[in-house]
Structures are given as structure tokens and as C-alpha cells.
Design a protein around this motif. Sequence first.
Motif, PDB file in Angstrom:
ATOM      1  N   ASP A   7       0.866  -1.186   0.000  1.00  0.00           N
ATOM      2  CA  ASP A   7       0.000   0.000   0.000  1.00  0.00           C
ATOM      3  C   ASP A   7       0.894   1.224   0.000  1.00  0.00           C
ATOM      4  O   ASP A   7       1.618   1.479   0.976  1.00  0.00           O
ATOM      5  N   VAL A 162      -2.203  -1.794  -3.465  1.00  0.00           N
ATOM      6  CA  VAL A 162      -3.052  -0.607  -3.388  1.00  0.00           C
ATOM      7  C   VAL A 162      -2.176   0.599  -3.696  1.00  0.00           C
ATOM      8  O   VAL A 162      -1.187   0.850  -2.996  1.00  0.00           O
ATOM      9  N   PHE A 200      -6.968  -0.468  -6.621  1.00  0.00           N
ATOM     10  CA  PHE A 200      -6.861  -1.733  -5.880  1.00  0.00           C
ATOM     11  C   PHE A 200      -6.669  -2.885  -6.865  1.00  0.00           C
ATOM     12  O   PHE A 200      -7.486  -3.076  -7.781  1.00  0.00           O
TER      13      PHE A 200
END
Length: 204
Positions: A7, A162, A200
Amino acid sequence: MTRIIADISVSLDGFVTGPDPGPEGGLGAGGDALHTWAFSDDPEDRRMLSEGTARSGAVVLGRRLFDVVDGPDGWNDEVGYGAAEVGTPSFVVVTSAVPERVRRADLDWRFVTTGLPDAVALARERARAASSERGKDLDVVLMGGGVTVRSALDAGLVDALVLHLSPVVLGAGTPLFTGAVPRTLVQRKVIPTSTATHLFYDVV
């Protein structure tokens, strides 16, 4: 089930810091703009931040990023991973040497000197333990820096990616994907907000 999720915020031209990042330079020239979304009042940005930190049973980061976040201008009670959102998870740092001291000694730091796969394995253990304590599935989040995320992707350690795509062109800095091993991604969600586009993917 505990998943490994990379992420990270990235510029339109693929950089995760500006030029000259470091303990005193932070995310480098212009790099703070990458994280405008994390301080935004946009409801979707707030939801992205809240959901991202709430799912974190453990967080992996590289030594360079640790030196920034634990440096004199780094995290504090108001700014940091999960600040004002949820209880802070364990932090696992990939490093060649354990630092002599830690400024934020109130956080649960674990230092791994035997490589990224071992760091991810320890983080998975910590996330599973946190899952048992909280009674819900929690994940391992690879928050960076760019070399750590890219290395994890190259090694096949990542289940999901992400990206918080920020509307900024930095021109130089730390690239995310230069020289990366080819990977197939399956797009799951795209959430545009006033400050970023949140992407995503599953990594297959």
C-alpha cells in the motif's frame, strides 16, 4: 485469512518520493504532496485511510523509511500510521543493522536483519496474533519505501497492491517500478477523490 498488501502513494510519473529524501529531507522535494489525500477532508479519502489502518495487523517498512518516520521530524501523536484512527500495529523493519536507539520507543518495533522474506514472515505471525486478539482477520501492510515494495512484488510475496495515485509530477525521486519483474494484476476497484485516485489490484 491474513493477506500481504502493498500500500503506497505514487506520483503520476511513478515516484514514491521526491528528490533527496532522507531523515532531514523527509519524502524529498515535493514528496509531501503524495500524501495530501491522507490529510484530506474528502469523505472517501477519510474512508480509505480508516479502512486501510483498521485492517493492519502488522506493517513492514524498509530502513530508509524507518529513519524518516522515526527521525526528528517524523511521526508524532498527531501524525503517523493509524494516528487518530486505530490502535497502532506492530512495525517490522527490514535492515542490515538494528539502530542504536529508537525515538518512538512507545511503538512496537521489530527489526529483521535476515532479509525481506523473513520480515514478511514475522509480520504475518504478528498479524495473525493480532487477528486472534481482535477476533477478526487482519493483514500485513507493506507501506514502503519504494524499494521494499518493489522487492516484495519481485519476490512474489504480495497478494494485493493498493496505489494512491496523486495528481503530481515529481520529475525525479525514488521510482516504484524501475526494473521490476513483470507481474499480472487484476483490477478490483478504482475510487477517485478530490485529491487522489485509489487503485486496488490483486497480484496473480
